[in-house]
Design a protein around this motif. Structure first.
Motif, mmCIF file in Angstrom:
data_model
loop_
_atom_site.group_PDB
_atom_site.id
_atom_site.type_symbol
_atom_site.label_atom_id
_atom_site.label_comp_id
_atom_site.label_asym_id
_atom_site.label_seq_id
_atom_site.Cartn_x
_atom_site.Cartn_y
_atom_site.Cartn_z
ATOM 1 N N TYR A 79 -23.945 23.383 60.498
ATOM 2 C CA TYR A 79 -24.151 24.513 59.583
ATOM 3 C C TYR A 79 -23.933 25.835 60.305
ATOM 4 N N SER A 123 -25.965 21.723 51.392
ATOM 5 C CA SER A 123 -26.325 22.933 52.143
ATOM 6 C C SER A 123 -27.677 23.466 51.697
ATOM 7 N N GLY A 177 -23.673 27.923 55.119
ATOM 8 C CA GLY A 177 -23.710 26.549 54.637
ATOM 9 C C GLY A 177 -23.132 25.577 55.639
#
Length: 217
Positions: A79, A123, A177
């Motif tokens: 991420y 996410s 994300g």
């Protein structure tokens, strides 16, 4: 007088383990998971830290350390800020590589493939699992952009802390994300004596079938 340290004289002779084609899993993701579990059991420092290497359309490479957060749906998940330098490069050129190095086990893993964004719901779920301070950090940092001073970050953190002070759940910012690197090449490296290291390369064909080759060190 003590002789100055020479970088050229620094070396280690690796001899802890061996790596044979006959002993590895036919699926490289399962083999990676087995090595990761061994790294965790050995309490290797930062076992999920990996060097993510990306490149611009012009071929200029850039590398940095990020953390592996999952191995799922056939890929390696991490991420970050989509607007960061790595995010911009991945938007231009979606191919990247990952490198893991576990010196305590004398092991290295190199992964290459195409990178795609994970589903927004994935996410969201990971973002919601993060500490509140890390969530605020994702909102506060214009990652990779030039800022005048650290006070810029501190002011932004204060701004968003106040903005979300009455909310139990902080929403995920649209610019942050997950990515998933879907590999087509994974190389496992085991250090051996006299620099005659073991290197096994898994390579996927167009149908996604894996073959294993031994490479010279």
């Amino acid at each position: 007088m003590e002789k100055p340290l020479s970088l050229a004289d620094i070396r280690s002779n690796y001899a802890k383990q061996i790596l044979n084609v006959e002993a590895v899993d036919a699926n490289p993701l399962r083999q990676f998971d087995a090595w990761m579990q061994e790294a965790l059991q050995a309490k290797v420092e930062e076992p999920t830290a990996m060097t993510l290497s990306t490149a611009s359309l012009q071929g200029r490479p850039s590398a940095r350390i990020v953390l592996l957060k999952a191995i799922e749906d056939g890929g390696f998940v991490f991420y970050t800020n989509y607007e960061s330098r790595k995010g911009q490069q991945l938007a231009e050129n979606p191919f990247a590589s990952l490198t893991f190095f576990w010196p305590a086990l004398e092991r290295q893993v190199r992964v290459e493939g195409k990178v795609v964004k994970v589903e927004p719901t994935t996410s969201d779920a990971y973002f919601n699992s993060r500490p509140r301070g890390s969530q605020l950090g994702a909102w506060s940092s214009p990652q990779s952009q030039t800022i005048e001073s650290r006070k810029v970050l501190e002011d932004l953190e204060l701004k968003y802390s106040q903005e979300f002070s009455q909310q139990e759940t902080i929403p995920r910012p649209a610019h942050w994300g997950g990515y998933k690197l879907v590999p087509d090449r994974i190389e496992f490296w085991q250090g051996r004596p006299n620099r005659l290291h073991d290197r096994l390369l898994y390579h996927a064909d167009a149908a996604g079938q894996w073959t294993i080759e031994r490479l010279a060190p």
